[in-house]
Scaffold this motif. Structure first.
Motif, PDB file in Angstrom:
ATOM      1  N   TRP A 176       8.204 -10.412   8.194  1.00  0.00           N
ATOM      2  CA  TRP A 176       9.048 -11.109   7.206  1.00  0.00           C
ATOM      3  C   TRP A 176       9.364 -10.163   6.043  1.00  0.00           C
ATOM      4  CZ3 TRP A 176       7.549 -12.026   2.111  1.00  0.00           C
ATOM      5  CH2 TRP A 176       8.375 -12.873   1.361  1.00  0.00           C
ATOM      6  N   ALA A 177       8.323  -9.471   5.562  1.00  0.00           N
ATOM      7  CA  ALA A 177       8.513  -8.578   4.412  1.00  0.00           C
ATOM      8  C   ALA A 177       9.425  -7.402   4.776  1.00  0.00           C
ATOM      9  CB  ALA A 177       7.156  -8.080   3.916  1.00  0.00           C
ATOM     10  N   SER A 223       4.954  -5.572  -1.451  1.00  0.00           N
ATOM     11  CA  SER A 223       4.675  -4.242  -2.010  1.00  0.00           C
ATOM     12  C   SER A 223       4.586  -3.195  -0.911  1.00  0.00           C
ATOM     13  CB  SER A 223       3.334  -4.237  -2.752  1.00  0.00           C
ATOM     14  OG  SER A 223       3.301  -5.221  -3.736  1.00  0.00           O
ATOM     15  N   GLN A 224       4.270  -3.629   0.310  1.00  0.00           N
ATOM     16  CA  GLN A 224       4.033  -2.691   1.419  1.00  0.00           C
ATOM     17  C   GLN A 224       4.517  -3.359   2.719  1.00  0.00           C
ATOM     18  OE1 GLN A 224      -0.274  -2.152   1.659  1.00  0.00           O
ATOM     19  NE2 GLN A 224      -0.603  -4.365   1.663  1.00  0.00           N
ATOM     20  N   PRO A 225       5.845  -3.531   2.842  1.00  0.00           N
ATOM     21  CA  PRO A 225       6.376  -4.282   3.986  1.00  0.00           C
ATOM     22  C   PRO A 225       5.884  -3.734   5.322  1.00  0.00           C
ATOM     23  CG  PRO A 225       8.105  -3.838   2.393  1.00  0.00           C
ATOM     24  CD  PRO A 225       6.902  -3.062   1.943  1.00  0.00           C
ATOM     25  N   GLY A 226       5.443  -4.630   6.181  1.00  0.00           N
ATOM     26  CA  GLY A 226       5.001  -4.242   7.517  1.00  0.00           C
ATOM     27  C   GLY A 226       3.515  -3.954   7.603  1.00  0.00           C
ATOM     28  N   ALA A 227       2.869  -3.762   6.469  1.00  0.00           N
ATOM     29  CA  ALA A 227       1.440  -3.420   6.501  1.00  0.00           C
ATOM     30  C   ALA A 227       0.612  -4.639   6.900  1.00  0.00           C
ATOM     31  CB  ALA A 227       0.991  -2.925   5.127  1.00  0.00           C
ATOM     32  N   ASP A 248       8.726   2.472  -0.372  1.00  0.00           N
ATOM     33  CA  ASP A 248       9.709   1.729   0.423  1.00  0.00           C
ATOM     34  C   ASP A 248       9.477   0.222   0.314  1.00  0.00           C
ATOM     35  OD1 ASP A 248       7.346   1.510   1.841  1.00  0.00           O
ATOM     36  OD2 ASP A 248       8.318   1.623   3.803  1.00  0.00           O
ATOM     37  N   GLY A 249       8.665  -0.172  -0.634  1.00  0.00           N
ATOM     38  CA  GLY A 249       8.391  -1.594  -0.826  1.00  0.00           C
ATOM     39  C   GLY A 249       9.288  -2.197  -1.891  1.00  0.00           C
ATOM     40  N   LEU A 250       9.057  -3.468  -2.157  1.00  0.00           N
ATOM     41  CA  LEU A 250       9.812  -4.146  -3.202  1.00  0.00           C
ATOM     42  C   LEU A 250       8.939  -4.254  -4.450  1.00  0.00           C
ATOM     43  CD1 LEU A 250      11.628  -7.039  -1.268  1.00  0.00           C
ATOM     44  CD2 LEU A 250      12.365  -4.684  -1.614  1.00  0.00           C
ATOM     45  N   GLU A 251       9.633  -4.356  -5.557  1.00  0.00           N
ATOM     46  CA  GLU A 251       8.962  -4.407  -6.854  1.00  0.00           C
ATOM     47  C   GLU A 251       9.284  -5.754  -7.497  1.00  0.00           C
ATOM     48  OE1 GLU A 251       9.615  -1.903 -11.012  1.00  0.00           O
ATOM     49  OE2 GLU A 251      10.800  -1.451  -9.239  1.00  0.00           O
ATOM     50  N   ARG A 252       8.273  -6.409  -8.028  1.00  0.00           N
ATOM     51  CA  ARG A 252       8.505  -7.715  -8.662  1.00  0.00           C
ATOM     52  C   ARG A 252       9.022  -7.499 -10.075  1.00  0.00           C
ATOM     53  NH1 ARG A 252       3.587 -11.957  -8.815  1.00  0.00           N
ATOM     54  NH2 ARG A 252       3.008 -10.745 -10.624  1.00  0.00           N
TER      55      ARG A 252
END
Ligand SMILES: C[S@@+](CC[C@H](N)C(=O)[O-])C[C@H]1O[C@@H](n2cnc3c(N)ncnc32)[C@H](O)[C@@H]1O
Length: 284
Positions: A176-177, A223-227, A248-252
């Motif tokens: 999903w992330a 913060s760490q998509p796929g992990a 390569d993650g998203l930041e809030r």
């Protein structure tokens, strides 16, 4: 998810128990066929409405692309159900793609859209496109692109998740992330808005759906998509788990308690839902 009036008591947890977490489309469609939709709020999210109206610092007007071409911004609502939030985003000026894995949900969304009162105030209504498909597959994206419902590079300026992540088995959260990251417009342009529900402790509620989602679960995955993230049988992630803040993650960029939300997201009048807004960590 809250039981609504006139619906027989039934357990979503039991319903999904024996379904492959990666292939739950037919199970969702069966619920729509039975008109068992306890998650349906019967209208759009006030919390989303207020956020977009009140935080112009984070959300540019949807009918300007910043490049002067005048193209509307695009929005995606995955697992849109009856499509109430799709219609809200359209009213607010976005060209919106409502995605559903359930053909019957999509029929309902189209019916609701056809019967919705029209209000052309403000930026003017954006286009609504409903597509059938699995969030994790690509065929719907091609169809949506062909319909002109997707922004540049096959990405969306805004993605709204409400009662979608909580509908997915916890084993699907890493994907999903990744998918959210991949579908979100790059750089400072894209905004993922999560209306975090249900926020209560998973140990209290047990397995879902709805799988409980305290705020740190979103942080752990986005913060760490796929992990892989340590997660127990109730979908709980240890509160002291520290995710890697990957480039390569998203930041809030925003985390708040909405002023108002649907009563299902409140306890004794106190709002329990939270809103988080995310963008790509790395600049373009
Ligand atoms: C709990 S409901 C929420 C619906 C809507 N967001 C709302 O607030 O009313 C989850 C929805 O996601 C849809 N769904 C589940 N898995 C999906 C997938 N992989 N791709 C697209 N839609 C999916 C289901 O059919 C269902 O309508």
């Amino acid at each position: 998810m809250a039981q609504q009036e006139n619906q027989p008591v039934r357990s979503l947890t039991e319903h999904f128990k024996h379904h492959d977490p990666a292939r739950q489309g037919s199970a969702w469609d069966a619920l729509w066929e039975d008109k068992f939709t306890p998650w349906d709020r019967g209208g759009p999210s006030w919390a989303l409405h207020d956020l977009l109206k009140e935080r112009a610092d984070l959300f540019d007007p949807p009918n300007a692309d910043g490049g002067g071409a005048g193209r509307r911004k695009t929005a995606l609502v995955p697992g849109c159900g009856s499509g109430h939030d799709v219609l809200l985003l359209s009213e607010l000026g976005y060209d919106v793609c409502g995605l559903e894995v359930s053909p019957r949900a999509l029929e309902e969304a189209k019916r609701v859209a056809a019967e919705a009162p029209r209000d052309d105030a403000g930026a003017g209504r954006g286009r609504v496109t409903f597509v059938l498909g699995d969030f994790f597959a690509d065929d719907w994206l091609r169809e949506a692109q062909a319909a002109g419902a997707v922004g540049d590079g096959g990405k969306f300026d805004l993605i709204f998740d409400y009662t979608f992540l909580c509908a997915l088995h916890p084993s699907m959260r890493p994907r999903w992330a990744e998918r959210m990251r991949d579908l979100l417009a790059p750089g400072d342009r894209g905004r993922l808005v999560c209306l975090e529900f249900p926020s209560w402790d998973p140990a209290e509620t047990g397995p879902g759906p709805a799988w409980s989602l305290p705020s740190h679960v979103y942080v752990a995955h986005l913060s760490q998509p796929g992990a892989a993230v340590p997660t127990d049988e109730n979908g709980a992630v240890p509160g002291d788990y520290v995710p890697e803040q990957r480039s390569d993650g998203l930041e809030r960029v925003l985390h708040l308690k909405p002023r108002r939300t649907h009563p299902a997201g409140a306890k004794g009048g106190d709002v329990q839902d939270r809103i988080s807004v995310w963008k790509h960590r790395a600049s373009e």
